[in-house]
Design a protein around this motif. Structure first.
Motif, PDB file in Angstrom:
ATOM      1  N   VAL A 101      34.263  36.162  31.792  1.00 24.75           N
ATOM      2  CA  VAL A 101      33.209  36.456  32.868  1.00 24.75           C
ATOM      3  C   VAL A 101      33.813  35.893  33.953  1.00 24.75           C
ATOM      4  O   VAL A 101      33.939  36.345  35.132  1.00 24.75           O
ATOM      5  CB  VAL A 101      31.862  36.010  32.457  1.00 24.75           C
ATOM      6  CG1 VAL A 101      30.779  36.120  33.660  1.00 24.75           C
ATOM      7  CG2 VAL A 101      31.463  37.019  31.366  1.00 24.75           C
ATOM      8  N   ILE A 102      34.050  34.408  34.041  1.00 27.31           N
ATOM      9  CA  ILE A 102      34.754  33.687  35.166  1.00 27.31           C
ATOM     10  C   ILE A 102      36.007  34.134  35.520  1.00 27.31           C
ATOM     11  O   ILE A 102      36.226  34.543  36.735  1.00 27.31           O
ATOM     12  CB  ILE A 102      35.011  32.360  34.633  1.00 27.31           C
ATOM     13  CG1 ILE A 102      33.512  31.611  34.307  1.00 27.31           C
ATOM     14  CG2 ILE A 102      35.692  31.301  35.707  1.00 27.31           C
ATOM     15  CD1 ILE A 102      32.491  31.687  35.674  1.00 27.31           C
ATOM     16  N   ASN A 103      36.782  34.875  34.425  1.00 28.58           N
ATOM     17  CA  ASN A 103      38.118  35.548  35.009  1.00 28.58           C
ATOM     18  C   ASN A 103      37.686  36.793  35.715  1.00 28.58           C
ATOM     19  O   ASN A 103      38.433  37.105  36.841  1.00 28.58           O
ATOM     20  CB  ASN A 103      38.956  35.829  33.904  1.00 28.58           C
ATOM     21  CG  ASN A 103      39.843  34.514  33.259  1.00 28.58           C
ATOM     22  OD1 ASN A 103      39.844  33.580  33.965  1.00 28.58           O
ATOM     23  ND2 ASN A 103      40.228  34.631  31.945  1.00 28.58           N
ATOM     24  N   ASP A 104      36.801  37.684  35.224  1.00 31.62           N
ATOM     25  CA  ASP A 104      36.244  38.816  36.032  1.00 31.62           C
ATOM     26  C   ASP A 104      35.950  38.392  37.505  1.00 31.62           C
ATOM     27  O   ASP A 104      35.989  38.951  38.259  1.00 31.62           O
ATOM     28  CB  ASP A 104      35.406  39.598  35.339  1.00 31.62           C
ATOM     29  CG  ASP A 104      36.152  40.157  34.047  1.00 31.62           C
ATOM     30  OD1 ASP A 104      37.089  40.231  33.956  1.00 31.62           O
ATOM     31  OD2 ASP A 104      35.368  40.732  33.165  1.00 31.62           O
ATOM     32  N   LEU A 105      35.071  37.209  37.637  1.00 28.30           N
ATOM     33  CA  LEU A 105      34.584  36.837  38.790  1.00 28.30           C
ATOM     34  C   LEU A 105      35.798  36.484  39.712  1.00 28.30           C
ATOM     35  O   LEU A 105      35.576  36.793  41.219  1.00 28.30           O
ATOM     36  CB  LEU A 105      33.801  35.585  38.628  1.00 28.30           C
ATOM     37  CG  LEU A 105      33.071  35.128  39.770  1.00 28.30           C
ATOM     38  CD1 LEU A 105      31.979  35.869  40.468  1.00 28.30           C
ATOM     39  CD2 LEU A 105      32.348  33.717  39.327  1.00 28.30           C
ATOM     40  N   GLU A 106      36.678  35.827  39.213  1.00 24.92           N
ATOM     41  CA  GLU A 106      37.955  35.634  40.118  1.00 24.92           C
ATOM     42  C   GLU A 106      38.596  36.686  40.669  1.00 24.92           C
ATOM     43  O   GLU A 106      39.074  36.892  41.807  1.00 24.92           O
ATOM     44  CB  GLU A 106      38.736  34.686  39.186  1.00 24.92           C
ATOM     45  CG  GLU A 106      38.346  33.206  39.202  1.00 24.92           C
ATOM     46  CD  GLU A 106      39.194  32.357  38.295  1.00 24.92           C
ATOM     47  OE1 GLU A 106      40.185  33.143  37.490  1.00 24.92           O
ATOM     48  OE2 GLU A 106      38.934  31.129  37.913  1.00 24.92           O
ATOM     49  N   ASP A 107      38.732  37.710  39.706  1.00 26.28           N
ATOM     50  CA  ASP A 107      39.242  39.161  40.326  1.00 26.28           C
ATOM     51  C   ASP A 107      38.454  39.737  41.308  1.00 26.28           C
ATOM     52  O   ASP A 107      38.925  40.090  42.320  1.00 26.28           O
ATOM     53  CB  ASP A 107      39.248  40.129  39.122  1.00 26.28           C
ATOM     54  CG  ASP A 107      40.320  39.566  38.027  1.00 26.28           C
ATOM     55  OD1 ASP A 107      41.159  38.791  38.267  1.00 26.28           O
ATOM     56  OD2 ASP A 107      40.243  40.332  36.884  1.00 26.28           O
ATOM     57  N   ILE A 108      37.149  39.814  41.290  1.00 28.64           N
ATOM     58  CA  ILE A 108      36.416  40.154  42.349  1.00 28.64           C
ATOM     59  C   ILE A 108      36.568  39.539  43.584  1.00 28.64           C
ATOM     60  O   ILE A 108      36.414  39.730  44.572  1.00 28.64           O
ATOM     61  CB  ILE A 108      34.523  40.037  41.627  1.00 28.64           C
ATOM     62  CG1 ILE A 108      34.422  41.143  40.801  1.00 28.64           C
ATOM     63  CG2 ILE A 108      33.799  40.386  42.883  1.00 28.64           C
ATOM     64  CD1 ILE A 108      33.303  41.216  39.862  1.00 28.64           C
ATOM     65  N   GLU A 131      31.614  49.272  45.703  1.00 26.48           N
ATOM     66  CA  GLU A 131      32.226  48.976  44.784  1.00 26.48           C
ATOM     67  C   GLU A 131      32.051  47.831  44.299  1.00 26.48           C
ATOM     68  O   GLU A 131      32.088  47.452  42.974  1.00 26.48           O
ATOM     69  CB  GLU A 131      33.671  49.821  44.765  1.00 26.48           C
ATOM     70  CG  GLU A 131      34.429  49.705  43.558  1.00 26.48           C
ATOM     71  CD  GLU A 131      35.912  50.423  43.638  1.00 26.48           C
ATOM     72  OE1 GLU A 131      36.718  49.689  43.014  1.00 26.48           O
ATOM     73  OE2 GLU A 131      36.082  51.440  44.267  1.00 26.48           O
ATOM     74  N   ASN A 132      32.834  46.656  44.854  1.00 33.49           N
ATOM     75  CA  ASN A 132      32.727  45.208  44.470  1.00 33.49           C
ATOM     76  C   ASN A 132      31.362  44.860  44.332  1.00 33.49           C
ATOM     77  O   ASN A 132      31.114  43.942  43.329  1.00 33.49           O
ATOM     78  CB  ASN A 132      33.578  44.595  45.709  1.00 33.49           C
ATOM     79  CG  ASN A 132      34.484  43.341  45.357  1.00 33.49           C
ATOM     80  OD1 ASN A 132      34.804  43.492  43.619  1.00 33.49           O
ATOM     81  ND2 ASN A 132      34.564  42.378  45.813  1.00 33.49           N
ATOM     82  N   ILE A 133      30.343  45.310  45.048  1.00 35.53           N
ATOM     83  CA  ILE A 133      29.044  44.859  44.822  1.00 35.53           C
ATOM     84  C   ILE A 133      28.747  45.298  43.311  1.00 35.53           C
ATOM     85  O   ILE A 133      28.067  44.929  42.504  1.00 35.53           O
ATOM     86  CB  ILE A 133      28.166  45.405  45.986  1.00 35.53           C
ATOM     87  CG1 ILE A 133      28.317  44.703  47.292  1.00 35.53           C
ATOM     88  CG2 ILE A 133      26.669  45.551  45.409  1.00 35.53           C
ATOM     89  CD1 ILE A 133      27.845  45.351  48.466  1.00 35.53           C
ATOM     90  N   ARG A 134      28.939  46.681  42.985  1.00 31.12           N
ATOM     91  CA  ARG A 134      28.686  47.347  41.935  1.00 31.12           C
ATOM     92  C   ARG A 134      29.349  46.331  40.764  1.00 31.12           C
ATOM     93  O   ARG A 134      28.917  46.202  39.788  1.00 31.12           O
ATOM     94  CB  ARG A 134      29.060  48.788  41.492  1.00 31.12           C
ATOM     95  CG  ARG A 134      27.917  49.644  42.189  1.00 31.12           C
ATOM     96  CD  ARG A 134      28.177  51.040  42.077  1.00 31.12           C
ATOM     97  NE  ARG A 134      29.503  51.647  42.577  1.00 31.12           N
ATOM     98  CZ  ARG A 134      29.573  51.893  43.807  1.00 31.12           C
ATOM     99  NH1 ARG A 134      28.715  51.923  44.710  1.00 31.12           N
ATOM    100  NH2 ARG A 134      30.788  52.345  44.260  1.00 31.12           N
ATOM    101  N   PRO A 181      25.746  42.533  49.799  1.00 33.34           N
ATOM    102  CA  PRO A 181      25.244  43.468  50.539  1.00 33.34           C
ATOM    103  C   PRO A 181      25.092  43.712  52.079  1.00 33.34           C
ATOM    104  O   PRO A 181      24.996  44.535  52.862  1.00 33.34           O
ATOM    105  CB  PRO A 181      23.716  43.763  49.806  1.00 33.34           C
ATOM    106  CG  PRO A 181      23.747  43.305  48.627  1.00 33.34           C
ATOM    107  CD  PRO A 181      24.823  42.158  48.795  1.00 33.34           C
ATOM    108  N   GLU A 182      24.926  42.418  52.605  1.00 32.29           N
ATOM    109  CA  GLU A 182      24.779  42.157  53.880  1.00 32.29           C
ATOM    110  C   GLU A 182      26.180  42.489  54.910  1.00 32.29           C
ATOM    111  O   GLU A 182      26.113  43.127  55.745  1.00 32.29           O
ATOM    112  CB  GLU A 182      24.592  40.699  54.529  1.00 32.29           C
ATOM    113  CG  GLU A 182      23.414  40.374  54.158  1.00 32.29           C
ATOM    114  CD  GLU A 182      22.815  38.809  54.218  1.00 32.29           C
ATOM    115  OE1 GLU A 182      23.499  38.104  54.878  1.00 32.29           O
ATOM    116  OE2 GLU A 182      21.577  38.426  53.845  1.00 32.29           O
ATOM    117  N   VAL A 183      27.253  42.141  54.165  1.00 30.94           N
ATOM    118  CA  VAL A 183      28.600  42.752  54.640  1.00 30.94           C
ATOM    119  C   VAL A 183      28.423  44.187  54.650  1.00 30.94           C
ATOM    120  O   VAL A 183      29.045  44.666  55.557  1.00 30.94           O
ATOM    121  CB  VAL A 183      29.609  42.157  53.618  1.00 30.94           C
ATOM    122  CG1 VAL A 183      31.002  42.245  54.282  1.00 30.94           C
ATOM    123  CG2 VAL A 183      29.732  40.678  53.685  1.00 30.94           C
TER     124      VAL A 183
END
Length: 168
Positions: free
Chosen positions: A39-46, A86-89, A135-137
């Motif tokens: 999960v942390i690796n996926d978070l770093e990708d995001i 897409e990044n938010i999703r 979402p604000e961005v």
């Protein structure tokens, strides 16, 4: 498993095989820690994707307000907005995975409190990012590309989007 029918011509009907793994608490703890690392690796990708979008938004910020009002400028803003959504999703999905991981991990008494604390902090940050900040961005990028905007308003909205994205 199988079932037999009363009709003599019919043979047994078999179910799909189901594998059940029985883990010790220690094995379960290791499994959940490995899942947390993924999960942390996926978070770093995001985060890397968000940084790439920030670079592009900063290039848009350098454009003149009139350039943002052109068809090409609006297309770039719309593309950035789509990428942000897409990044938010992806972040929302990752947050759900993290929530489930927390639930699963909380059942295991062999997972130390420090690891649980790290997981809880990561989950809280992820929820704030996906619910409020990202979402604000996207919203500011949408406002920047609106037809009714003046050149100055578009430039101001892009600047606000970049500022918000720096915080993200």
């Amino acid at each position: 498993a199988f079932v037999e029918d009363y009709f003599p011509e019919r043979g047994r009907i078999y179910s799909e095989p189901v594998l059940i793994y029985v883990l010790s608490n220690e094995e379960h703890a290791q499994l959940k820690k490995a899942e947390f690392d993924r999960v942390i690796n996926d978070l770093e990708d995001i985060a890397r994707k968000e940084l790439n979008m920030l670079d592009e938004n900063q290039r848009l910020e350098k454009l003149d307000g009139k350039e943002l009002q052109t068809e090409e400028g609006k297309d770039k803003l719309a593309e950035q907005k789509r990428a942000e959504e897409e990044n938010i999703r992806a972040m929302e999905e990752l947050t759900k995975r993290m929530e489930q991981l927390m639930k699963d991990t909380a059942r295991n008494k062999n997972i130390d409190k420090e690891t649980m604390k790290k997981m809880a902090e990561a989950l809280k940050s992820m929820q704030e990012l996906s619910d409020k900040e990202m979402p604000e961005v996207s919203e500011k990028l949408q406002e920047a590309g609106e037809e009714s905007n003046t050149a100055e308003k578009s430039k101001e909205d892009v600047k606000k989007a970049v500022d918000e994205q720096k915080e993200v």
